[in-house]
Write a protein that holds these residues in place. Structure first.
Motif, short mmCIF file in Angstrom:
data_model
loop_
_atom_site.label_atom_id
_atom_site.label_comp_id
_atom_site.label_asym_id
_atom_site.label_seq_id
_atom_site.Cartn_x
_atom_site.Cartn_y
_atom_site.Cartn_z
N ALA A 141 11.07 -8.33 5.69
CA ALA A 141 10.71 -9.07 4.56
C ALA A 141 9.32 -8.18 3.80
CB ALA A 141 9.98 -10.35 5.30
N PHE A 142 8.53 -7.20 4.87
CA PHE A 142 7.48 -6.81 4.11
C PHE A 142 8.36 -5.69 3.14
CE2 PHE A 142 4.84 -3.39 3.94
CZ PHE A 142 4.17 -3.53 3.19
N GLU A 143 9.93 -5.12 3.60
CA GLU A 143 10.08 -4.02 2.48
C GLU A 143 10.56 -5.05 1.20
OE1 GLU A 143 13.00 -1.85 5.15
OE2 GLU A 143 10.89 -0.81 6.26
N ALA A 144 10.92 -6.01 0.94
CA ALA A 144 11.57 -6.88 0.08
C ALA A 144 10.58 -7.15 -0.55
CB ALA A 144 12.21 -8.37 0.51
N PHE A 145 9.43 -7.57 -0.07
CA PHE A 145 8.21 -7.64 -0.72
C PHE A 145 7.68 -6.39 -1.60
CE2 PHE A 145 3.15 -8.06 -0.71
CZ PHE A 145 3.12 -9.05 -1.99
N ALA A 146 7.34 -4.81 -0.61
CA ALA A 146 7.02 -4.21 -1.23
C ALA A 146 7.45 -3.26 -1.13
CB ALA A 146 5.03 -3.70 -0.42
N PRO A 147 8.66 -3.43 -1.37
CA PRO A 147 9.89 -1.54 -1.55
C PRO A 147 9.08 -0.79 -1.65
CG PRO A 147 10.47 -2.84 -3.50
CD PRO A 147 9.32 -3.37 -2.68
N ASP A 148 7.69 0.08 -2.43
CA ASP A 148 7.69 0.98 -2.64
C ASP A 148 6.21 1.33 -1.76
OD1 ASP A 148 5.62 -0.80 -3.03
OD2 ASP A 148 4.68 0.02 -5.71
N ALA A 149 6.45 0.89 -0.75
CA ALA A 149 4.66 0.79 0.75
C ALA A 149 5.20 2.12 1.43
CB ALA A 149 4.85 -0.67 1.33
N ALA A 150 4.03 2.80 1.34
CA ALA A 150 4.11 4.25 1.87
C ALA A 150 3.33 3.89 3.65
CB ALA A 150 2.85 5.03 1.74
N PRO A 151 5.09 4.58 3.98
CA PRO A 151 3.88 4.82 5.85
C PRO A 151 3.15 5.76 6.14
CG PRO A 151 5.84 6.04 5.05
CD PRO A 151 6.09 4.97 3.54
N LEU A 152 1.87 5.75 7.00
CA LEU A 152 1.40 6.29 7.42
C LEU A 152 0.94 6.06 8.92
CD1 LEU A 152 -1.57 4.99 4.90
CD2 LEU A 152 -0.16 6.97 4.52
N PRO A 153 0.87 7.62 9.53
CA PRO A 153 0.43 7.46 10.69
C PRO A 153 -0.54 6.51 11.14
CG PRO A 153 0.73 9.45 10.12
CD PRO A 153 0.80 8.66 9.24
N ALA A 154 -0.87 6.18 12.81
CA ALA A 154 -2.33 5.70 12.71
C ALA A 154 -2.94 7.07 13.36
CB ALA A 154 -1.49 5.07 14.20
N GLU A 155 -3.44 7.62 12.41
CA GLU A 155 -4.31 8.36 12.68
C GLU A 155 -5.24 8.24 10.92
OE1 GLU A 155 -1.68 12.07 11.96
OE2 GLU A 155 -0.89 11.68 13.61
N ALA A 156 -6.79 8.33 11.48
CA ALA A 156 -7.30 8.79 10.77
C ALA A 156 -7.81 9.51 9.91
CB ALA A 156 -8.72 8.53 11.47
N ALA A 157 -7.11 10.47 9.15
CA ALA A 157 -6.76 11.22 8.50
C ALA A 157 -5.29 11.26 7.34
CB ALA A 157 -6.47 12.51 8.94
N ALA A 158 -4.98 10.13 8.46
CA ALA A 158 -3.43 10.46 7.33
C ALA A 158 -4.24 8.54 6.42
CB ALA A 158 -2.23 9.75 8.22
N VAL A 159 -5.06 8.09 6.79
CA VAL A 159 -5.41 6.63 6.36
C VAL A 159 -6.59 7.30 5.36
CG1 VAL A 159 -6.68 4.67 6.43
CG2 VAL A 159 -5.32 4.96 8.38
N ALA A 160 -7.23 8.04 5.40
CA ALA A 160 -8.39 8.22 4.64
C ALA A 160 -7.39 9.67 3.66
CB ALA A 160 -9.12 9.64 5.48
N ALA A 161 -6.51 9.78 3.68
CA ALA A 161 -5.89 10.75 2.28
C ALA A 161 -5.19 9.93 1.42
CB ALA A 161 -4.74 11.93 3.03
N TRP A 162 -4.77 8.45 1.93
CA TRP A 162 -4.10 7.73 1.60
C TRP A 162 -5.29 6.84 0.70
CZ3 TRP A 162 -5.02 2.21 0.68
CH2 TRP A 162 -3.49 1.73 0.20
N CYS A 163 -6.05 6.96 1.36
CA CYS A 163 -7.49 6.08 0.82
C CYS A 163 -7.47 6.98 -0.77
CB CYS A 163 -8.53 5.39 1.44
SG CYS A 163 -8.37 4.42 2.68
N ARG A 164 -8.19 8.57 -0.29
CA ARG A 164 -8.38 8.95 -1.63
C ARG A 164 -7.29 8.95 -2.50
NH1 ARG A 164 -9.83 12.31 2.74
NH2 ARG A 164 -7.94 13.92 2.20
N SER A 165 -6.29 8.61 -2.39
CA SER A 165 -4.71 9.12 -3.11
C SER A 165 -4.65 7.86 -3.92
CB SER A 165 -4.23 9.74 -2.72
OG SER A 165 -3.16 8.83 -2.13
N ALA A 166 -5.50 6.45 -3.30
CA ALA A 166 -4.50 5.31 -3.81
C ALA A 166 -5.10 4.69 -4.98
CB ALA A 166 -5.11 4.19 -2.57
#
Length: 176
Positions: A141-166
């Motif tokens: 259901a989520f993928e139908a709503f947001a098919p372009d969502a980026a999967p992130l590992p549960a790691e602070a560095a990955a989340v911070a990198a996504w936030c910088r580019s978001a």
């Protein structure tokens, strides 16, 4: 290159992921980014199938109880949809002015169009980046709503990198 407008933190430990979402929101706010959203906190009660406790606003600290003492007869889930919907209603006006939206989870309520779904929809409509997690049961259901969502590992560095580019079109480093 810009990130997808929605990022999904994946991992098994719900409390750890919620802490990661809260930390990302706090870091962005410390850097001057307006953040709207809620993270979940457990009720901390032993021997319960459902860990729903409260939703906490990442900006104001306000909280909404989302735990029922007794579940409805047709389920073992103690989640109180009314509490989730109240938290969502409180967020809606802040989304358009935010630089980042953090939403605790896309789960069964959202898959049915309730819970935090109006906040997810408002953020997408306003072009605001969304950081969240998704219940495995409701991933389709989520993928139908947001098919372009980026999967992130549960790691602070990955989340911070996504936030910088978001935040496309923004020269500043918004969150990290």
């Amino acid at each position: 290159m810009t990130a997808a407008p929605v990022a999904v933190v994946r991992g098994a430990d719900g409390e750890a992921i919620q802490a990661l979402l809260a930390a990302a929101a706090a870091e962005c706010r410390a850097r001057g980014v307006t953040v709207a959203g809620v993270v979940a906190e457990s009720h901390g009660l032993a021997d319960r199938a459902c860990s729903a406790g409260i939703l906490r606003d990442v900006a104001s600290g306000a909280s909404w109880p989302i735990y029922r003492e007794e579940p409805p007869l047709d389920t073992s889930c103690h989640l109180d949809a009314g509490g989730v919907e109240a938290a969502c209603a409180a967020l809606l006006d802040a989304i358009a002015a935010s630089g980042l939206v953090v939403l605790s989870k896309f789960g069964k309520l959202e898959a049915a169009g309730g819970g935090l779904f109006p906040a997810f929809a408002a953020a997408r409509a306003a072009g605001r980046p969304v950081l969240t997690t998704v219940s495995d049961r409701h991933r389709a259901a989520f993928e139908a709503f947001a098919p372009d969502a980026a999967p992130l590992p549960a790691e602070a560095a990955a989340v911070a990198a996504w936030c910088r580019s978001a935040r496309p079109g923004t020269a500043d480093d918004p969150c990290g």
